[in-house]
Enzyme design. Structure first.
Site, PDB file in Angstrom:
ATOM      1  CE1 TYR A 101      -0.875  84.106  39.366  1.00 22.26           C
ATOM      2  CE2 TYR A 101       1.019  82.932  38.911  1.00 22.26           C
ATOM      3  CZ  TYR A 101       0.188  83.707  38.509  1.00 22.26           C
ATOM      4  OH  TYR A 101       0.012  84.063  37.294  1.00 22.26           O
ATOM      5  CD  GLU A 189      -3.438  85.228  37.010  1.00 22.96           C
ATOM      6  OE1 GLU A 189      -2.020  85.593  36.544  1.00 22.96           O
ATOM      7  OE2 GLU A 189      -4.201  86.101  37.269  1.00 22.96           O
TER       8      GLU A 189
END
Ligand code: GDP
Ligand code: MN
Length: 382
Positions: A101, A189
């Site tokens: 992530y 993101e």
């Protein structure tokens, strides 16, 4: 403003972030053609503005162009969390060794961007934060100095990267940071950022939120707004220059000024109610705008009472009162209305509303309490 995955990926790619090759399709036939052009196995991904598409069945692998056409037809027929899928992204399938992530958000408390990364990629970061918060590595970025190499290395070591991957990660993190700042984003993101079998990095998913207040600097980004993703009421509001966000409570709020609107919603909650919306009619609102705002509020079937909180500075209370009456003439309703009007021409405004048998209040506290009581007395709409 939320961007679709394919739009976010286009922006990321402009700044050098590695993304899979692919194209967007609105028909199964187009999906097949993209798969043919790519000449390898592909992944077909629903383009809707919700997370967790994978789990919901909106992401499927296809070995052949024929299979891509079949799965695209299935996905294009889906509703994901209530949103119809109108396009799919068809990309070369990634060879996934592991998933990371990597994200940047504005930390309002620190008043700075914060870069976050985790070795637990591919699942929602909120879930990692609940289950294993120690697995999220964060660095706060000084906006004037920008993201520093040592900060990215700290993150890279923190999530257990080694060798050549660290250099690759440095590059991606810096490119993502530049994409984030240049686009005036509030979130950028990559989840997952994939480590491939060949130990390269690839942004398999992408998500961006742009700051609406900075869109005037980015006409090309403003154009990316997907009108069909807004609720019809939100779209109509934008047309009138009204800021409106639908919520799930029962008390419709009409307020002039964003800060006052927030305070009104807070007080509604404090007294045991729940706001049905955020609505700022802006300064100097005239009767037609008030009428439009009231129509929007009443179009929400959950609304059981309407709370008007108007501070008349530029906005004149008598104008607002006339707007309310005009709107009520147009849409007769028995839904209780509570009004607190103070400021310029408040006496005239109150007199107009008293004639229309509206509940009036002298203070916001009183108005909020009366609205909560009126909503519960009214009950569900039939
Ligand atoms: P989300 O569920 O909406 O977050 O969509 P993602 O794009 O993140 O995809 C969800 C998951 O599907 C990823 O974490 C991957 O595990 C898997 N996935 C997505 N694209 C590919 C791909 O090209 N190849 C493989 N093998 N898996 C993929
Ligand atoms: Mn994802």
């Amino acid at each position: 403003m939320k961007l679709q995955e394919y739009q976010s990926k286009r922006i990321f790619a402009q700044y050098g972030v590695p993304v899979p090759e692919g194209g967007i399709a609105t028909t199964p036939q187009q999906a097949r053609e993209i798969a043919e052009r790519l000449g390898k196995s592909v992944v077909v991904k629903a383009q809707v503005l919700v997370g967790g598409r994978g789990k919901a069945g909106g992401i499927k692998l296809a070995e052949t162009p024929e299979e891509a056409e079949t799965v695209a037809a299935q996905i294009l027929a889906m509703n994901l969390k209530g949103l119809p899928v109108r396009s799919v992204l068809v990309e070369g399938a990634a060879d996934i060794a592991s998933e990371i992530y990597l994200g940047i958000v504005i930390d309002r408390a620190a008043k700075r961007p914060v870069m976050m990364a985790s070795s637990e990629g591919g699942i929602e970061i909120e879930e990692v934060a609940r289950r294993a918060p120690e697995k999220i590595i964060k660095v706060t970025v000084d906006p004037f100095l920008g993201l520093q190499g040592y900060q990215v290395r700290e993150v890279a070591y923190g999530i257990g990267l080694d060798g050549d991957l660290i250099r690759g990660f440095l590059k991606v993190a810096k490119e993502l940071y530049i994409a984030f700042t240049k686009s005036d984003a509030s979130l950028a993101e990559i989840n997952p950022l994939v480590v491939t079998g060949g130990r390269t990095l690839l942004a398999v998913d992408a998500k961006m939120l742009l700051d609406d207040n900075a869109l005037f600097r980015h006409p090309e980004l403003a154009e990316m707004r997907d009108l069909e993703e807004e609720t019809p009421a939100e779209r109509e509001a934008r047309g009138y220059g009204i800021s409106y966000v639908q919520l799930d409570g029962t008390i419709g709020c009409m307020v002039n000024g964003a800060g006052l609107a927030m305070a009104t919603m807070d007080l509604t909650k404090l007294y045991g109610g729940a706001p049905a919306n955020f609505l700022d009619i802006g300064g100097g609102a005239k009767a037609d705008k008030v009428a439009a705002a009231l129509r929007l509020i009443l179009s929400d079937e959950n609304v059981r009472a309407v709370l008007f909180n108007i501070f008349g500075g530029i906005t004149r209370c008598d104008e607002v009162a006339r707007g309310i009456l005009a709107a009520l003439e147009e849409i007769p309703t028995d839904i209780p209305m509570v009004a607190r009007l103070v400021g310029t021409n408040e006496e005239e405004g109150r007199a107009i509303l008293a004639e229309a048998k509206m509940i009036t209040a002298a203070t916001l506290e009183e108005a909020a309490q009366k609205a909560v009581a009126a909503a519960s007395a009214y009950g569900a709409r039939t």
